[in-house]
Design a protein around this motif. Structure first.
Motif, PDB file in Angstrom:
ATOM      1  N   TYR A 239       0.831  -1.202   0.000  1.00  0.00           N
ATOM      2  CA  TYR A 239       0.000   0.000   0.000  1.00  0.00           C
ATOM      3  C   TYR A 239       0.865   1.251   0.000  1.00  0.00           C
ATOM      4  N   ILE A 240       0.270   2.342  -0.448  1.00  0.00           N
ATOM      5  CA  ILE A 240       0.820   3.678  -0.253  1.00  0.00           C
ATOM      6  C   ILE A 240      -0.102   4.364   0.737  1.00  0.00           C
ATOM      7  N   GLU A 241       0.445   4.843   1.811  1.00  0.00           N
ATOM      8  CA  GLU A 241      -0.374   5.415   2.878  1.00  0.00           C
ATOM      9  C   GLU A 241      -1.272   6.526   2.363  1.00  0.00           C
ATOM     10  N   ASN A 242      -2.562   6.421   2.663  1.00  0.00           N
ATOM     11  CA  ASN A 242      -3.600   7.396   2.310  1.00  0.00           C
ATOM     12  C   ASN A 242      -3.879   7.485   0.809  1.00  0.00           C
ATOM     13  N   ALA A 243      -3.342   6.557   0.014  1.00  0.00           N
ATOM     14  CA  ALA A 243      -3.573   6.599  -1.437  1.00  0.00           C
ATOM     15  C   ALA A 243      -5.033   6.368  -1.787  1.00  0.00           C
ATOM     16  N   TRP A 244      -5.770   5.657  -0.933  1.00  0.00           N
ATOM     17  CA  TRP A 244      -7.172   5.361  -1.214  1.00  0.00           C
ATOM     18  C   TRP A 244      -8.113   6.275  -0.431  1.00  0.00           C
ATOM     19  N   GLU A 245      -7.595   7.329   0.115  1.00  0.00           N
ATOM     20  CA  GLU A 245      -8.421   8.278   0.868  1.00  0.00           C
ATOM     21  C   GLU A 245      -9.527   8.833  -0.023  1.00  0.00           C
ATOM     22  N   GLY A 246     -10.769   8.740   0.437  1.00  0.00           N
ATOM     23  CA  GLY A 246     -11.896   9.287  -0.320  1.00  0.00           C
ATOM     24  C   GLY A 246     -12.461   8.356  -1.372  1.00  0.00           C
ATOM     25  N   LEU A 247     -11.834   7.187  -1.590  1.00  0.00           N
ATOM     26  CA  LEU A 247     -12.341   6.253  -2.589  1.00  0.00           C
ATOM     27  C   LEU A 247     -13.409   5.345  -1.974  1.00  0.00           C
ATOM     28  N   LYS A 248     -14.317   4.879  -2.809  1.00  0.00           N
ATOM     29  CA  LYS A 248     -15.337   3.923  -2.393  1.00  0.00           C
ATOM     30  C   LYS A 248     -15.446   2.823  -3.445  1.00  0.00           C
ATOM     31  N   ALA A 249     -15.706   1.612  -2.985  1.00  0.00           N
ATOM     32  CA  ALA A 249     -15.926   0.505  -3.910  1.00  0.00           C
ATOM     33  C   ALA A 249     -16.855  -0.503  -3.255  1.00  0.00           C
ATOM     34  N   ASP A 250     -17.719  -1.093  -4.058  1.00  0.00           N
ATOM     35  CA  ASP A 250     -18.640  -2.114  -3.550  1.00  0.00           C
ATOM     36  C   ASP A 250     -17.921  -3.437  -3.304  1.00  0.00           C
ATOM     37  N   VAL A 251     -16.967  -3.741  -4.189  1.00  0.00           N
ATOM     38  CA  VAL A 251     -16.250  -5.009  -4.134  1.00  0.00           C
ATOM     39  C   VAL A 251     -14.762  -4.750  -4.243  1.00  0.00           C
ATOM     40  N   LEU A 252     -13.978  -5.477  -3.438  1.00  0.00           N
ATOM     41  CA  LEU A 252     -12.525  -5.348  -3.453  1.00  0.00           C
ATOM     42  C   LEU A 252     -11.892  -6.698  -3.743  1.00  0.00           C
ATOM     43  N   PHE A 253     -11.171  -6.790  -4.870  1.00  0.00           N
ATOM     44  CA  PHE A 253     -10.328  -7.943  -5.155  1.00  0.00           C
ATOM     45  C   PHE A 253      -8.958  -7.610  -4.578  1.00  0.00           C
ATOM     46  N   LEU A 254      -8.572  -8.328  -3.535  1.00  0.00           N
ATOM     47  CA  LEU A 254      -7.414  -7.931  -2.735  1.00  0.00           C
ATOM     48  C   LEU A 254      -6.291  -8.965  -2.790  1.00  0.00           C
ATOM     49  N   GLY A 255      -5.117  -8.538  -3.237  1.00  0.00           N
ATOM     50  CA  GLY A 255      -3.954  -9.408  -3.259  1.00  0.00           C
ATOM     51  C   GLY A 255      -3.521  -9.804  -1.860  1.00  0.00           C
ATOM     52  N   LYS A 281     -18.535  -3.931   0.437  1.00  0.00           N
ATOM     53  CA  LYS A 281     -19.492  -4.920   0.932  1.00  0.00           C
ATOM     54  C   LYS A 281     -18.882  -6.320   0.903  1.00  0.00           C
ATOM     55  N   MET A 282     -17.946  -6.514  -0.012  1.00  0.00           N
ATOM     56  CA  MET A 282     -17.365  -7.844  -0.203  1.00  0.00           C
ATOM     57  C   MET A 282     -15.880  -7.734  -0.519  1.00  0.00           C
ATOM     58  N   VAL A 283     -15.080  -8.654   0.041  1.00  0.00           N
ATOM     59  CA  VAL A 283     -13.655  -8.788  -0.265  1.00  0.00           C
ATOM     60  C   VAL A 283     -13.425 -10.177  -0.857  1.00  0.00           C
ATOM     61  N   ILE A 284     -12.733 -10.216  -2.002  1.00  0.00           N
ATOM     62  CA  ILE A 284     -12.391 -11.475  -2.664  1.00  0.00           C
ATOM     63  C   ILE A 284     -10.868 -11.534  -2.794  1.00  0.00           C
ATOM     64  N   PRO A 285     -10.207 -12.515  -2.161  1.00  0.00           N
ATOM     65  CA  PRO A 285      -8.738 -12.561  -2.238  1.00  0.00           C
ATOM     66  C   PRO A 285      -8.261 -13.040  -3.606  1.00  0.00           C
ATOM     67  N   VAL A 286      -7.115 -12.507  -4.041  1.00  0.00           N
ATOM     68  CA  VAL A 286      -6.481 -12.943  -5.286  1.00  0.00           C
ATOM     69  C   VAL A 286      -4.992 -13.157  -5.026  1.00  0.00           C
ATOM     70  N   GLN A 326     -18.410  -9.263   3.885  1.00  0.00           N
ATOM     71  CA  GLN A 326     -18.370 -10.603   3.308  1.00  0.00           C
ATOM     72  C   GLN A 326     -16.959 -10.907   2.791  1.00  0.00           C
ATOM     73  N   PHE A 327     -16.459 -12.096   3.095  1.00  0.00           N
ATOM     74  CA  PHE A 327     -15.175 -12.577   2.563  1.00  0.00           C
ATOM     75  C   PHE A 327     -15.470 -13.818   1.750  1.00  0.00           C
ATOM     76  N   LYS A 328     -15.297 -13.725   0.436  1.00  0.00           N
ATOM     77  CA  LYS A 328     -15.675 -14.805  -0.462  1.00  0.00           C
ATOM     78  C   LYS A 328     -14.501 -15.228  -1.330  1.00  0.00           C
ATOM     79  N   ILE A 329     -14.394 -16.524  -1.553  1.00  0.00           N
ATOM     80  CA  ILE A 329     -13.275 -17.085  -2.314  1.00  0.00           C
ATOM     81  C   ILE A 329     -13.767 -17.625  -3.648  1.00  0.00           C
ATOM     82  N   LEU A 330     -13.114 -17.197  -4.724  1.00  0.00           N
ATOM     83  CA  LEU A 330     -13.343 -17.755  -6.054  1.00  0.00           C
ATOM     84  C   LEU A 330     -12.181 -18.675  -6.396  1.00  0.00           C
TER      85      LEU A 330
END
Length: 339
Positions: A239-255, A281-286, A326-330
Motif C-alpha cells: 500500500y501507499i499510505e492514504n492513497a485510497w483516501e476518499g475512494l469507495k468501492a462495492d467489491v474489493l479484489f485484494l492481493g 461490501k465484499m472482499v475477494i482474495p487474489v 463478506q469474505f468470499k473465495i473464487l
C-alpha cells in the motif's frame, strides 16, 4: 571415506531433501475455507448476463475477467503458468495452446482491454498474445509496453498508463492508481526486489526470456466504475499510505500473496489502508494460488517455499468478520455476478 562420514553425508542429504519437500508443499488447504466459497460453476460462463450485472471470473493469480454482456476487460492475463523448475532454470514463453484453451473455457470473446498491474512475468507474460488473439488494447507501464512490443503488438494496440486519468472501455471506466509491489523476498537465491538502477524496461522484450528479465516497472491498482457501482482491484500485497483516501468501492479484489509472511504491524496497516479505507461490501482474495501449476487443474494455495496462505487467509477472515464484510473465495474459472 569412513562409514561414519558416509552416514553423516547421507543424513545431511536426506535432511535437505525433506526440507525441500516441505517447502514445496502447499501452504494451506483451500478446502478448509469452503464456507467462504461463492463461485458459480464454470459451465455458467455460457449463460446470459442480466442487464446491469457484471460477471467476474477468477483466472488465477490476479487475472480477473470482468464482463457486462457487451464488453470484457481483463487484468493481467497470465495463463501459461510454467513449472517451478522451468521458471527457475530456463527461459520461458507463452504457451499458445494453453492460452487458447483457457480463453475458450473462460468465454473470452469480446475482450477490449487488458490492464497489467505490474510487469513481472506472472502478470504480463501472456498479455501480448492475448491482445493479438482478441484485438484488445494492452494498457500498462513503460515496461509493459516494451513487453507488448516484444510480442509484436503494433503501436495502436499499446496504451501507456496515466495514473489518475479515467480510461473508457465500453461502459467501464477505469482509473489507474499508483501502488507498491509486495515487500521484496528471496527464494532459492533469487529476489523480486526492484533494481533502482533499472526501474523500467527500455527495450522491447521478446520471448523466450528469463523470468527475471520481466522487471516490475511500477505497480498499479485499478478502480473500475460501471454505472453506479465500482470495483477495486489490487494485485499486489502492499500500500501507499492514504492513497485510497476518499475512494469507495462495492467489491474489493485484494492481493494476499505473502501476507501471511509479514509482521503483524504490516498486516494490520495493510488492512487499514485497503479494506478500512473503502468499506466494501465484499472482499475477494487474489494471488493466493500456486501459479507453477496449470490453471486447468484445481487451484492450490501458494507453496510453503515462499508464502503462508493459511495465516494470510485466517487474518483476512477474522478482520472482515469483525467488520461485518463478506469474505468470499473464487477458485479457478469460477464466477460471481456482481451488483
Amino acid at each position: 571415506m569412513s562409514i561414519r562420514g558416509s552416514q553423516s553425508g547421507f543424513f545431511s542429504l536426506l535432511t535437505a531433501v525433506l526440507l525441500l519437500q516441505n517447502c514445496l508443499t502447499s501452504s494451506a488447504n483451500i478446502q478448509d475455507y469452503k464456507e467462504h466459497f461463492i463461485g458459480n460453476d464454470p459451465k455458467d460462463l455460457s449463460s446470459e448476463i442480466p442487464k446491469g450485472k457484471i460477471r467476474a471470473v477468477f483466472l488465477g493469480t490476479s487475472s480477473i475477467l470482468l464482463d457486462d454482456g457487451e464488453t470484457q476487460i481483463l487484468t493481467d492475463g497470465f495463463f501459461s503458468r510454467p513449472s517451478l523448475f522451468k521458471t527457475m532454470f530456463s527461459k520461458i514463453s507463452s504457451d499458445e495452446q494453453e492460452i487458447k484453451y483457457v480463453m475458450l473455457l473462460a468465454g473470452i470473446k469480446r475482450l477490449k482491454g487488458i490492464l497489467v498491474c505490474h510487469s513481472h512475468y506472472d502478470h504480463s507474460m501472456d498479455s501480448p498474445y492475448i491482445a493479438k488473439e482478441t484485438g484488445a488494447k494492452l494498457y500498462g507501464s513503460l515496461s509493459t509496453i516494451q513487453i507488448g512490443k516484444g510480442g509484436g503488438l503494433p503501436e495502436e494496440q499499446l496504451v501507456l498508463f496515466q495514473p489518475g486519468k479515467k480510461i473508457q472501455i465500453g461502459k467501464f471506466k477505469i482509473t489507474v492508481l499508483n501502488s507498491k509491489h509486495t515487500p521484496p523476498f528471496k527464494i532459492l537465491g533469487k529476489t523480486n526486489a526492484a533494481d533502482p538502477n533499472r526501474p523500467d524496461l527500455t527495450e522491447a522484450l521478446p520471448q523466450p526470456a528469463k523470468a527475471e528479465d520481466y522487471i516490475e516497472g511500477g505497480t498499479y491498482d485499478f478502480l473500475v466504475e460501471h454505472g453506479k457501482h465500482s470495483i477495486l482491484i489490487k494485485g499486489s500485497t502492499n500500500y501507499i499510505e492514504n492513497a485510497w483516501e476518499g475512494l469507495k468501492a462495492d467489491v474489493l479484489f485484494l492481493g494476499i500473496a505473502m501476507l501471511g509472511k509479514q509482521e503483524e504491524e504490516f498486516k494490520s496497516k495493510y488492512y487499514e489502508e485497503t479494506v478500512t479505507k473503502i468499506s466494501p461490501k465484499m472482499v475477494i482474495p487474489v494471488h493466493w494460488d500456486n501459479f507453477f501449476k496449470p490453471l486447468t487443474q484445481p487451484l492450490e494455495p501458494n507453496l510453503s517455499l515462499g508464502d503462508d496462505v493459511k495465516t494470510g487467509m485466517e487474518f483476512m477472515i477474522q478482520k472482515t468478520s469483525q467488520d461485518g464484510i463478506q469474505f468470499k473465495i473464487l477458485r479457478g474459472f469460477e464466477s460471481i455476478l456482481l451488483f
